[in-house]
Structures are given as structure tokens and as C-alpha cells.
Design an enzyme around this catalytic site. Sequence first.
Site, PDB file in Angstrom:
ATOM      1  N   HIS A   1     -41.472  -5.842  17.848  1.00  0.00           N
ATOM      2  CA  HIS A   1     -42.256  -4.602  17.842  1.00  0.00           C
ATOM      3  C   HIS A   1     -41.792  -3.703  18.984  1.00  0.00           C
ATOM      4  CE1 HIS A   1     -45.657  -1.946  17.330  1.00  0.00           C
ATOM      5  NE2 HIS A   1     -45.886  -2.007  18.647  1.00  0.00           N
TER       6      HIS A   1
ATOM      7  N   GLY B   1     -18.037  12.216 -10.151  1.00  0.00           N
ATOM      8  CA  GLY B   1     -17.741  10.818 -10.455  1.00  0.00           C
ATOM      9  C   GLY B   1     -16.296  10.472 -10.141  1.00  0.00           C
TER      10      GLY B   1
ATOM     11  N   GLU C   1       0.864  -1.197   0.000  1.00  0.00           N
ATOM     12  CA  GLU C   1       0.000   0.000   0.000  1.00  0.00           C
ATOM     13  C   GLU C   1       0.898   1.243   0.000  1.00  0.00           C
ATOM     14  OE1 GLU C   1      -3.307   1.124  -0.178  1.00  0.00           O
ATOM     15  OE2 GLU C   1      -2.216   3.024  -0.047  1.00  0.00           O
TER      16      GLU C   1
ATOM     17  N   ASP D   1     -12.814  -1.040  -7.117  1.00  0.00           N
ATOM     18  CA  ASP D   1     -13.165   0.050  -8.040  1.00  0.00           C
ATOM     19  C   ASP D   1     -12.429  -0.050  -9.369  1.00  0.00           C
ATOM     20  OD1 ASP D   1     -14.724   1.009  -5.991  1.00  0.00           O
ATOM     21  OD2 ASP D   1     -13.747   2.979  -5.858  1.00  0.00           O
TER      22      ASP D   1
ATOM     23  N   THR E   1      -9.353   4.430   0.065  1.00  0.00           N
ATOM     24  CA  THR E   1     -10.281   5.564  -0.026  1.00  0.00           C
ATOM     25  C   THR E   1     -11.361   5.440   1.033  1.00  0.00           C
ATOM     26  OG1 THR E   1      -9.939   5.618  -2.420  1.00  0.00           O
ATOM     27  CG2 THR E   1     -11.885   6.757  -1.572  1.00  0.00           C
ATOM     28  N   CYS E   2     -11.921   4.245   1.140  1.00  0.00           N
ATOM     29  CA  CYS E   2     -13.072   4.012   2.019  1.00  0.00           C
ATOM     30  C   CYS E   2     -12.782   4.472   3.445  1.00  0.00           C
ATOM     31  CB  CYS E   2     -13.393   2.518   1.982  1.00  0.00           C
ATOM     32  SG  CYS E   2     -14.592   2.002   3.191  1.00  0.00           S
TER      33      CYS E   2
ATOM     34  N   TYR F   1     -23.962  10.659  -5.415  1.00  0.00           N
ATOM     35  CA  TYR F   1     -23.750  10.127  -4.070  1.00  0.00           C
ATOM     36  C   TYR F   1     -22.999  11.133  -3.198  1.00  0.00           C
ATOM     37  CZ  TYR F   1     -24.657   5.050  -4.830  1.00  0.00           C
ATOM     38  OH  TYR F   1     -25.202   3.823  -5.033  1.00  0.00           O
TER      39      TYR F   1
HETATM   40  P1  FAD Z   1      -9.502   2.112  -2.668  1.00  0.00           P
HETATM   41  O1  FAD Z   1     -10.245   2.147  -1.404  1.00  0.00           O
HETATM   42  O2  FAD Z   1      -9.447   3.333  -3.516  1.00  0.00           O
HETATM   43  O3  FAD Z   1      -8.024   1.619  -2.337  1.00  0.00           O
HETATM   44  C1  FAD Z   1      -7.044   1.519  -3.304  1.00  0.00           C
HETATM   45  C2  FAD Z   1      -5.702   1.645  -2.620  1.00  0.00           C
HETATM   46  O4  FAD Z   1      -4.676   1.307  -3.555  1.00  0.00           O
HETATM   47  C3  FAD Z   1      -5.385   3.060  -2.150  1.00  0.00           C
HETATM   48  O5  FAD Z   1      -5.121   3.050  -0.768  1.00  0.00           O
HETATM   49  C4  FAD Z   1      -4.138   3.471  -2.945  1.00  0.00           C
HETATM   50  O6  FAD Z   1      -3.219   4.245  -2.179  1.00  0.00           O
HETATM   51  C5  FAD Z   1      -3.534   2.115  -3.289  1.00  0.00           C
HETATM   52  N1  FAD Z   1      -2.693   2.076  -4.489  1.00  0.00           N
HETATM   53  C6  FAD Z   1      -2.997   2.523  -5.740  1.00  0.00           C
HETATM   54  N2  FAD Z   1      -1.997   2.231  -6.586  1.00  0.00           N
HETATM   55  C7  FAD Z   1      -1.034   1.591  -5.869  1.00  0.00           C
HETATM   56  C8  FAD Z   1       0.236   1.030  -6.183  1.00  0.00           C
HETATM   57  N3  FAD Z   1       0.708   1.022  -7.438  1.00  0.00           N
HETATM   58  N4  FAD Z   1       0.956   0.470  -5.195  1.00  0.00           N
HETATM   59  C9  FAD Z   1       0.486   0.435  -3.910  1.00  0.00           C
HETATM   60  N5  FAD Z   1      -0.712   0.947  -3.554  1.00  0.00           N
HETATM   61  C10 FAD Z   1      -1.467   1.499  -4.526  1.00  0.00           C
HETATM   62  N6  FAD Z   1     -18.684   3.089  -0.772  1.00  0.00           N
HETATM   63  C11 FAD Z   1     -19.611   2.433  -0.033  1.00  0.00           C
HETATM   64  O7  FAD Z   1     -19.838   1.235  -0.248  1.00  0.00           O
HETATM   65  N7  FAD Z   1     -20.292   3.065   0.977  1.00  0.00           N
HETATM   66  C12 FAD Z   1     -20.086   4.366   1.257  1.00  0.00           C
HETATM   67  O8  FAD Z   1     -20.716   4.904   2.174  1.00  0.00           O
HETATM   68  C13 FAD Z   1     -19.136   5.077   0.495  1.00  0.00           C
HETATM   69  N8  FAD Z   1     -18.895   6.379   0.755  1.00  0.00           N
HETATM   70  C14 FAD Z   1     -17.936   7.028   0.042  1.00  0.00           C
HETATM   71  C15 FAD Z   1     -17.722   8.373   0.322  1.00  0.00           C
HETATM   72  C16 FAD Z   1     -16.769   9.075  -0.381  1.00  0.00           C
HETATM   73  C17 FAD Z   1     -16.540  10.530  -0.057  1.00  0.00           C
HETATM   74  C18 FAD Z   1     -16.003   8.418  -1.380  1.00  0.00           C
HETATM   75  C19 FAD Z   1     -14.930   9.155  -2.124  1.00  0.00           C
HETATM   76  C20 FAD Z   1     -16.214   7.083  -1.682  1.00  0.00           C
HETATM   77  C21 FAD Z   1     -17.198   6.376  -0.979  1.00  0.00           C
HETATM   78  N9  FAD Z   1     -17.479   5.045  -1.244  1.00  0.00           N
HETATM   79  C22 FAD Z   1     -18.436   4.388  -0.530  1.00  0.00           C
HETATM   80  C23 FAD Z   1     -16.749   4.297  -2.294  1.00  0.00           C
HETATM   81  C24 FAD Z   1     -15.643   3.443  -1.650  1.00  0.00           C
HETATM   82  O9  FAD Z   1     -14.768   4.284  -0.930  1.00  0.00           O
HETATM   83  C25 FAD Z   1     -14.878   2.677  -2.723  1.00  0.00           C
HETATM   84  O10 FAD Z   1     -15.789   1.911  -3.481  1.00  0.00           O
HETATM   85  C26 FAD Z   1     -13.854   1.749  -2.099  1.00  0.00           C
HETATM   86  O11 FAD Z   1     -12.914   2.455  -1.321  1.00  0.00           O
HETATM   87  C27 FAD Z   1     -13.105   0.974  -3.189  1.00  0.00           C
HETATM   88  O12 FAD Z   1     -12.191   0.111  -2.595  1.00  0.00           O
HETATM   89  P2  FAD Z   1     -10.889  -0.366  -3.376  1.00  0.00           P
HETATM   90  O13 FAD Z   1     -10.145  -1.246  -2.414  1.00  0.00           O
HETATM   91  O14 FAD Z   1     -11.246  -0.894  -4.690  1.00  0.00           O
HETATM   92  O15 FAD Z   1     -10.047   0.951  -3.656  1.00  0.00           O
HETATM   93  P1  NAD Z   2     -21.884  10.191  -9.100  1.00  0.00           P
HETATM   94  O1  NAD Z   2     -21.700   9.505 -10.389  1.00  0.00           O
HETATM   95  O2  NAD Z   2     -22.718   9.551  -8.054  1.00  0.00           O
HETATM   96  O3  NAD Z   2     -22.523  11.641  -9.373  1.00  0.00           O
HETATM   97  C1  NAD Z   2     -21.896  12.592 -10.188  1.00  0.00           C
HETATM   98  C2  NAD Z   2     -22.918  13.644 -10.609  1.00  0.00           C
HETATM   99  O4  NAD Z   2     -22.218  14.742 -11.196  1.00  0.00           O
HETATM  100  C3  NAD Z   2     -23.916  13.139 -11.651  1.00  0.00           C
HETATM  101  O5  NAD Z   2     -25.229  13.393 -11.201  1.00  0.00           O
HETATM  102  C4  NAD Z   2     -23.562  13.961 -12.906  1.00  0.00           C
HETATM  103  O6  NAD Z   2     -24.690  14.212 -13.730  1.00  0.00           O
HETATM  104  C5  NAD Z   2     -22.993  15.230 -12.306  1.00  0.00           C
HETATM  105  N1  NAD Z   2     -22.079  15.993 -13.181  1.00  0.00           N
HETATM  106  C6  NAD Z   2     -21.061  15.520 -13.940  1.00  0.00           C
HETATM  107  N2  NAD Z   2     -20.405  16.539 -14.557  1.00  0.00           N
HETATM  108  C7  NAD Z   2     -21.010  17.691 -14.168  1.00  0.00           C
HETATM  109  C8  NAD Z   2     -20.788  19.080 -14.435  1.00  0.00           C
HETATM  110  N3  NAD Z   2     -19.788  19.518 -15.223  1.00  0.00           N
HETATM  111  N4  NAD Z   2     -21.622  20.000 -13.879  1.00  0.00           N
HETATM  112  C9  NAD Z   2     -22.647  19.587 -13.081  1.00  0.00           C
HETATM  113  N5  NAD Z   2     -22.890  18.290 -12.790  1.00  0.00           N
HETATM  114  C10 NAD Z   2     -22.091  17.351 -13.302  1.00  0.00           C
HETATM  115  O7  NAD Z   2     -20.412  10.500  -8.573  1.00  0.00           O
HETATM  116  P2  NAD Z   2     -19.846  10.897  -7.137  1.00  0.00           P
HETATM  117  O8  NAD Z   2     -20.906  11.530  -6.306  1.00  0.00           O
HETATM  118  O9  NAD Z   2     -18.598  11.652  -7.409  1.00  0.00           O
HETATM  119  O10 NAD Z   2     -19.487   9.504  -6.502  1.00  0.00           O
HETATM  120  C11 NAD Z   2     -18.547   8.644  -7.157  1.00  0.00           C
HETATM  121  C12 NAD Z   2     -18.766   7.213  -6.778  1.00  0.00           C
HETATM  122  O11 NAD Z   2     -18.342   7.002  -5.430  1.00  0.00           O
HETATM  123  C13 NAD Z   2     -20.220   6.779  -6.777  1.00  0.00           C
HETATM  124  O12 NAD Z   2     -20.656   6.425  -8.062  1.00  0.00           O
HETATM  125  C14 NAD Z   2     -20.181   5.586  -5.870  1.00  0.00           C
HETATM  126  O13 NAD Z   2     -19.726   4.475  -6.593  1.00  0.00           O
HETATM  127  C15 NAD Z   2     -19.122   5.985  -4.846  1.00  0.00           C
HETATM  128  N6  NAD Z   2     -19.761   6.498  -3.602  1.00  0.00           N
HETATM  129  C16 NAD Z   2     -20.627   5.703  -2.923  1.00  0.00           C
HETATM  130  C17 NAD Z   2     -21.236   6.163  -1.783  1.00  0.00           C
HETATM  131  C18 NAD Z   2     -22.171   5.254  -1.045  1.00  0.00           C
HETATM  132  O14 NAD Z   2     -22.173   4.068  -1.318  1.00  0.00           O
HETATM  133  N7  NAD Z   2     -22.962   5.756  -0.095  1.00  0.00           N
HETATM  134  C19 NAD Z   2     -20.974   7.439  -1.305  1.00  0.00           C
HETATM  135  C20 NAD Z   2     -20.092   8.240  -2.013  1.00  0.00           C
HETATM  136  C21 NAD Z   2     -19.484   7.755  -3.163  1.00  0.00           C
END
Ligand code: FAD
Ligand code: NAD
Length: 469
Positions: free
Chosen positions: A445, A273, A36, A314, A43-44, A184
Site C-alpha cells: 500500500h 491494419g 536479417e 506476425d 518492426t517492434c 491500436y
Molecule cells: P517483425 O518485427 O516485423 O520482424 C520481421 C523482420 O524480418 C524484419 O526486420 C524484416 O526486415 C525481416 N525480413 C523479412 N523478410 C526477410 C527476408 N526474406 N530475409 C531476411 N529478413 C527478412 N506489439 C506489441 O506487442 N506491443 C506494442 O506496443 C506494439 N506497438 C506497435 C507499434 C507500432 C507503430 C507497430 C507498427 C507495431 C506495434 N506492435 C506492438 C506490433 C509488433 O511490432 C509486432 O507484432 C512484432 O514486431 C512482430 O514481430 P516479428 O518478429 O514477427 O516481425
Molecule cells: P487495427 O486493426 O488495430 O485498426 C485498424 C482500424 O482501421 C480499424 O478500426 C478499421 O476499422 C479501420 N479502417 C480500415 N480501413 C479504413 C478506411 N478505409 N477508412 C477508415 N478506417 C478504416 O490496425 P493498426 O492500428 O494498423 O495496427 C495493426 C496491428 O499492429 C494491430 O492489430 C496490432 O496487432 C499491432 N499493434 C499493436 C500495438 C500494441 O500492442 N500496443 C500497437 C500498435 C500496433
Amino acid sequence: MSERFDTEVLVVGGGPAGYVAAIRAAQYDLDVTLVEMHALGGTCLNRGCIPSKALLSAANVAHDARTGSQMGISADVDVDFQRMVEWKDDVVGNMNRSVEKLCKANRVSLVNGRAAFEDEHSARIEGPNGESERLTFEYAVVATGSRPIELPGFEFHRPEVLDAKGALALDELPDSLVVVGAGYIGMELSTLFAKLGVEVTVVEALDSMMPAFSPDLVAPVASAASELGIETNYGELASECHPTDRGVAVTTEDVDSGDRREYEADAVLVAVGRTPVTDTIDLGRIGIEPDEDGFVRTDEYGRTAVDHVFAVGDVAGEPMLAHAGATEGEIAAAEIAGRDSSAVDRAIPAVAFTSPEIATVGLTEAEAEETDHAVSVGEFPMRASGRALTIGHTEGFVRLVCGDGGVVLGGQVVGPEASELISEITLAVEAGLSAGELAESIHPHPTLSESIEEAAANEQDLAIHTLNR
Ligand code: FAD
Ligand code: NAD
């Protein structure tokens, strides 16, 4: 382990997909190395799910205290945002340490650095101080995750432009925020900041918020957002921004007329996104090309075009959700270990932690009608739930979508604790349970889970606490 390799399984990326794959592979007695480059949990844990939900919970406490007059509570709420942020950081720090401990306890070797493929069975790992080592592996799991899409004109290095990570790392509350994107992240963080008293203006290109969910699920969220004072502007593309004395001015263009508007605030949060991370790991060296959307293509076990290299989370495609990635990690680990992984057709719930929450799993009614001719639906409105009334949150409903024989094919919940309620419907879909079986299962309940029993009974025209359809 074959003596030819330094490790049997190299996992690149310590997010929920990577660390789960690593722990599960180690549980199957494989020798595992997890690399890592930033912090375990990805990210999570560090800049996504956990910090956002921690701050949302704290914001809910403040908001509930401010709005408790109906229950006879009046409070002068003082938010110490720095203390709130320290608490959120403690939660994250605690979980970082737990993930590290769990990896070590499962005998996963942890390496801090960036891994990049050199050839099909070796990777170079660059440490934080420039040191570099070569590691040979029998199998590799790519779990490099995703990063936010950067809109041209909204570069994240500019102090007035925030991505989710920046917004969750603020140490001072802004007075006002423009949020670009009502998906989201846009809606979860708008809710969070609005509940803390920030003036939030949302700009969205489409004609409604939360495009991943159907309009009837989104409607209660849209009206709650408006009650929170969140201003939503649809059909507008954010096209550029420039710094001002106050902070930032964001220019949008109407998608139909091209008319321009300007919004001023202390900062702009861009959440349009996320895009897979494939440029840290030299995939080209082993002949893997990302697809047109940037994802690494895999089969249902996570196997890439290179037989002994897997991709999970992801980076391997939608849905980009933590629990989906973790499940993919488990499946890939089982496949590498030659164990049964039952990969096919798992029901994956999705939850938006908005106010109220939205949660879905499986098929919608329209999707079910495409394949099944005996579709029936059972619904229950939250306003008829005794528990919803006792907690003062009666917005939303539960819907079960059933096929032949009343078998549950999917469900949608909008309302309080939708994120928790969806798991019972997920289990029903996964286990092939019928609405009749759900209706017969005794729910305590007064609980919100009774809404699922009632929706199931409604599918059978036997609901007690609501009129049957
Ligand atoms: P990541 O969590 O992105 O982890 C990838 C890791 O790989 C990183 O730590 C990075 O440093 C490491 N890495 C990359 N390249 C290399 C390399 N070459 N060598 C070593 N390490 C490397 N999902 C939900 O299900 N519920 C939620 O409530 C939710 N809320 C979210 C809120 C926000 C604000 C955001 C941004 C995302 C949210 N998500 C949520 C989405 C969720 O965070 C991701 O789907 C999840 O983290 C993906 O897991 P991952 O392990 O695939 O990648
Ligand atoms: P998203 O795809 O959910 O939403 C992006 C929004 O931005 C869309 O509605 C799109 O139409 C709009 N948009 C795009 N370009 C634009 C522009 N130039 N001007 C105005 N609007 C524009 O993406 P996100 O909110 O960035 O989240 C990314 C991903 O992270 C999600 O798809 C999801 O997989 C993950 N996530 C999950 C959770 C959860 O599970 N609770 C929470 C946060 C993030």
C-alpha cells in the site's frame, strides 16, 4: 550437427519472434544462423513498439507538466521535438546494439541480407551490396513479420502520406494530422501527437474506436481523447487524398449514406491494419502457400506444412503482438531441439498504450458464459484506489472474470499502468489461481496493484474499499 548442412537452424527475420527463436535455439546447443535484411529488432524495435512508446512517454511528460495546475504546478513547456527524436533514436540504437550483443554472446551467427528459399534445405542470401551466397540448413524458422496495409489512393511513397514508420521518423512536428483508422496504431499515435500539441482528426470506418476491445473499456479512452482535443469521425471510409498547398486533403465516404467529406491537414497517417510479409522469401519454392489472409499456417508448435520448417510471429497469424511472437519463437526453438515447450493454451495479454491504457487477458464475461455456467465477476473502480488518487489518474477500473470455484479465467483493466497490472491477472489465469487466492495475497500500500486484490475480494463479496455487488 549433421555434416550435410551449413547450419542446423536458419532463422529468417530478426524481429522479436526471430531473434528470440535464434537465441533460444542456440541456448539448446543448436548451431543457429539468423538472417536479417534491415535492422535487428524488426518492426517492434525499429519502427513499432519501442519508438512509439518512447515518444509517448516523452509526450506524457510534456502533457503532465502542462496540466499539473491541480497539483500546484504551472509550467511553460517548450518541446524541442528534434531533441526528443534524438533521444528516441538513442533508445532504439541502444537496444539494436543490445540485441546484436545478445545474439553474439549466445553464439548465433548473424548475417545481414535477404534470405529466400531455393529448395527444402537451402536458401540464397543476398547481401546489401548485391553479393549472394547459398546456405544449407536442417531446420528453418520463418519470422518475416508484417507490413502496413496500403490503402488504394494513399500510397506510402507520397510525401504527404505517412505510415507508422514515417510518423515515428518525423523530424518536425506537423501542425495538424488526419489519422485514418482508430485501431491500436491510430489511437496510440493520435494520443502521442495530440499531447505534443498537434491538431488531430481521426477518421474511422466503424462506429467506435479500438474495435479489438469491448465498449466499456474503450469509453474512458474516447472521453480522454476528446479532452485532448482529438476529433473523431466514425462511420467514414477514407477513399482518396490529394496534395494541397497546406499538405493534404483527405476525402471520406459515409458508410451508410455515401456522403463525402473532406479533411485538410499537413499530412495523413494511415493505420488500417498490417499484413504478413511472405513475398520476400520464396515460400512457393518449398511448397508453402499462405492462407486466404496471407498468413503461413502452423500447428501450435509453429510447424508449417513442411515438417522441418517453422513460422513464428506476425507472419504466422493473429495476434500480431511482439510478446506473442517471442513466445512462439521460444516454442518453435524448443520443438526443434526436442525439448518440452508446453505450447498449448497460453494466456496472451493485449495492451493498448492509449490514455488511459487498456489491457486484457483471457476471457471476457460474455466469452466465459459460453462455456462455464458459474461465471462471477469482481470489479474495482480506479477512483476508489488511494494510489490512483495520489497520481491524479482515477479513470478506469479492474475487472476479474471467474469461473467455477472462483478460478480466474480472464481480466480487463483500463486505467493508469494497466499495461503493468495485467501481468498479475495473466499469472493468475496461467496458474489457475482463484479470486480467493488473489484476495489473500498481500499487496503493498498504496499501489495500483491493490486494485486487483480489491477486485478479487469484490468477487467474493468481501471488498473493503468499494461496495460489494
Ligand atoms: P517483425 O518485427 O516485423 O520482424 C520481421 C523482420 O524480418 C524484419 O526486420 C524484416 O526486415 C525481416 N525480413 C523479412 N523478410 C526477410 C527476408 N526474406 N530475409 C531476411 N529478413 C527478412 N506489439 C506489441 O506487442 N506491443 C506494442 O506496443 C506494439 N506497438 C506497435 C507499434 C507500432 C507503430 C507497430 C507498427 C507495431 C506495434 N506492435 C506492438 C506490433 C509488433 O511490432 C509486432 O507484432 C512484432 O514486431 C512482430 O514481430 P516479428 O518478429 O514477427 O516481425
Ligand atoms: P487495427 O486493426 O488495430 O485498426 C485498424 C482500424 O482501421 C480499424 O478500426 C478499421 O476499422 C479501420 N479502417 C480500415 N480501413 C479504413 C478506411 N478505409 N477508412 C477508415 N478506417 C478504416 O490496425 P493498426 O492500428 O494498423 O495496427 C495493426 C496491428 O499492429 C494491430 O492489430 C496490432 O496487432 C499491432 N499493434 C499493436 C500495438 C500494441 O500492442 N500496443 C500497437 C500498435 C500496433
